[in-house]
Enzyme design. Structure first.
Site, PDB file in Angstrom:
ATOM      1  N   ASP A  41       0.876  -1.103   0.018  1.00 12.47           N
ATOM      2  CA  ASP A  41       0.218  -0.090  -0.118  1.00 12.47           C
ATOM      3  C   ASP A  41       0.732   1.031  -0.080  1.00 12.47           C
ATOM      4  O   ASP A  41       0.413   2.562  -0.052  1.00 12.47           O
ATOM      5  CB  ASP A  41      -0.934  -0.117   1.174  1.00 12.47           C
ATOM      6  CG  ASP A  41      -0.210  -0.206   2.765  1.00 12.47           C
ATOM      7  OD1 ASP A  41       1.091   0.077   2.580  1.00 12.47           O
ATOM      8  OD2 ASP A  41      -0.870   0.082   3.470  1.00 12.47           O
ATOM      9  N   GLY A  42       2.302   1.079  -0.026  1.00 11.28           N
ATOM     10  CA  GLY A  42       2.979   2.274  -0.244  1.00 11.28           C
ATOM     11  C   GLY A  42       3.694   2.723   1.010  1.00 11.28           C
ATOM     12  O   GLY A  42       4.571   3.440   0.919  1.00 11.28           O
ATOM     13  N   LYS A 196      15.308  42.394  -9.789  1.00 18.15           N
ATOM     14  CA  LYS A 196      14.075  41.987 -10.565  1.00 18.15           C
ATOM     15  C   LYS A 196      13.036  41.881  -9.754  1.00 18.15           C
ATOM     16  O   LYS A 196      13.033  42.280  -8.405  1.00 18.15           O
ATOM     17  CB  LYS A 196      14.553  40.319 -10.829  1.00 18.15           C
ATOM     18  CG  LYS A 196      14.471  39.656  -9.612  1.00 18.15           C
ATOM     19  CD  LYS A 196      14.603  38.080 -10.050  1.00 18.15           C
ATOM     20  CE  LYS A 196      14.243  37.150  -8.973  1.00 18.15           C
ATOM     21  NZ  LYS A 196      14.849  37.452  -7.547  1.00 18.15           N
ATOM     22  N   ASP A 222      23.718  31.298  -6.945  1.00 16.70           N
ATOM     23  CA  ASP A 222      22.556  31.492  -6.025  1.00 16.70           C
ATOM     24  C   ASP A 222      22.738  30.037  -5.245  1.00 16.70           C
ATOM     25  O   ASP A 222      23.696  29.424  -5.442  1.00 16.70           O
ATOM     26  CB  ASP A 222      21.491  31.177  -6.979  1.00 16.70           C
ATOM     27  CG  ASP A 222      20.439  31.858  -6.427  1.00 16.70           C
ATOM     28  OD1 ASP A 222      20.285  32.135  -4.987  1.00 16.70           O
ATOM     29  OD2 ASP A 222      19.380  32.198  -7.051  1.00 16.70           O
ATOM     30  N   ASP A 226      16.042  26.193  -9.051  1.00 13.53           N
ATOM     31  CA  ASP A 226      14.791  25.277  -9.183  1.00 13.53           C
ATOM     32  C   ASP A 226      14.446  25.383 -10.687  1.00 13.53           C
ATOM     33  O   ASP A 226      15.022  24.227 -11.502  1.00 13.53           O
ATOM     34  CB  ASP A 226      13.640  25.729  -8.539  1.00 13.53           C
ATOM     35  CG  ASP A 226      12.591  24.924  -8.131  1.00 13.53           C
ATOM     36  OD1 ASP A 226      12.599  23.826  -9.000  1.00 13.53           O
ATOM     37  OD2 ASP A 226      11.853  25.126  -7.351  1.00 13.53           O
ATOM     38  N   THR A 227      13.522  25.974 -10.974  1.00 14.76           N
ATOM     39  CA  THR A 227      13.141  25.877 -12.420  1.00 14.76           C
ATOM     40  C   THR A 227      14.075  26.886 -13.467  1.00 14.76           C
ATOM     41  O   THR A 227      13.760  26.613 -14.609  1.00 14.76           O
ATOM     42  CB  THR A 227      11.661  26.682 -12.819  1.00 14.76           C
ATOM     43  OG1 THR A 227      11.835  27.949 -12.267  1.00 14.76           O
ATOM     44  CG2 THR A 227      10.762  25.922 -11.783  1.00 14.76           C
ATOM     45  N   THR A 230      15.000  32.200 -12.895  1.00 15.82           N
ATOM     46  CA  THR A 230      15.912  33.648 -12.616  1.00 15.82           C
ATOM     47  C   THR A 230      17.179  33.516 -13.018  1.00 15.82           C
ATOM     48  O   THR A 230      17.807  34.505 -13.679  1.00 15.82           O
ATOM     49  CB  THR A 230      15.889  33.589 -10.817  1.00 15.82           C
ATOM     50  OG1 THR A 230      14.604  33.529 -10.563  1.00 15.82           O
ATOM     51  CG2 THR A 230      16.860  34.734 -10.445  1.00 15.82           C
TER      52      THR A 230
END
Length: 315
Positions: A41-42, A196, A222, A226-227, A230
């Protein structure tokens, strides 16, 4: 060479086993034996397969993607160690997930970084060793010792050996100025700041650049990428404003969503990261160089175990 004190034990869970193997090898101990499995069930099941009674145990686990699973593994492991009579339970968390949720920016928001700290302490952790917390005040969320190591010396050593000329170190926002200045001081270079505006999470809009970057080799720094919105917008803006080349670096390569595609298509010539978070195969691209934090963390573990000062490693 084996470490002289058999009461020091290093265990790993599923987030970053290669880093844990490096750390154990640097210390001179074998990784502790344990198994992490799931029921149908995980639900997570952990079994510690050797005696740790009276030992000082160090558990290596970054809470990177899938963060919720890795946090749950860690909490269950802490409980198992506590019930097996470990002398101390030291959490080695190179990347502290949920660190960006460190305050109430809007009404009715949680402070999840504090919740994670409470969970670790309640489970039975006696110390945390981490690397470049996104928000330094997270140390104050704990009522146990927190040793926050820094990645700038590792990154600066790489850039020094690379032999770049006419460097300017650039912070991608106002919040990273202290980190940029630390790198700039080591490289004996000036700094610049990208001003920014962020209209919503994971979306950044470059406004202007404070500092002289024309004709210079720029190094963006930095703590987390993440994505990559920036950092790539910043790199492109630096080129548009006269920088000859743009490099970038960070401690924690989260690299989620469109990050790899954005980095590939950006003006960034090379992105240097650490292995606080393991890179999946699809993220091993030519532009990315990964440095190991294992020597730094293993030295911190030895110093904590031998009751020596850790502050020397902060520099």
């Amino acid at each position: 060479m084996s470490y002289k004190d058999s009461s020091l034990k290093v265990f790993t869970l599923n987030s970053n086993p290669r880093l844990a193997e490096e750390i154990a090898a640097n210390i001179g101990v074998e990784l502790g034996r344990c198994s992490v499995t799931k029921f149908s069930d995980g639900e997570i099941q952990i079994n510690i397969e050797e005696s740790i009674r009276g030992c000082d145990v160090y558990v290596v686990q970054s809470t990177c993607e899938p963060g919720n699973q890795h946090i749950m593994e860690l909490l269950i492991m802490i409980d198992a160690l506590k019930r097996a009579s470990a002398q101390s339970i030291n959490i080695v968390m190179p990347y502290y997930g949920y660190a960006r949720q460190d305050r109430k920016a809007r009404a009715r928001e949680p402070i999840t970084a504090k919740l994670v700290a409470d969970l670790l302490q309640t489970a039975g952790a006696t110390r945390v060793i981490t690397l470049d917390l996104h928000a330094p005040q997270i140390q104050g969320f704990f009522n146990i010792p927190v040793d926050q190591l820094v990645g700038v010396p590792i990154l600066s050593s790489y850039w020094s050996k690379k032999g770049l000329e006419d460097i300017v170190v650039v912070s991608p926002d106002h919040g990273g100025v202290t980190r940029a200045r630390q790198l700039a001081d080591r490289l004996k270079a000036p700094i610049a700041i990208i001003d920014k505006r962020r209209p919503r999470p994971n979306v950044a809009e470059v406004m202007n650049i404070v500092g002289r970057i024309e004709g210079k080799t720029a190094i963006l720094i930095d703590d987390i990428i993440d994505t990559a919105g920036t950092i790539t917008l910043g790199a492109n803006a630096l080129i548009e404003n006269g920088a000859t080349e743009v490099y970038a670096c960070c401690t924690h390569p989260v690299l989620s969503g469109p990050a790899i595609e954005r980095i590939e298509e950006s003006s960034i010539k090379e992105l240097v990261v650490t292995n606080s978070i393991p890179l999946q195969d699809k993220k091993h691209i030519d532009k990315i160089t990964q440095l190991s934090v294992a020597p730094l963390i293993s030295e911190a573990i030895i110093r904590v175990h031998e009751r020596l000062s850790v502050s020397i490693l902060f520099d």
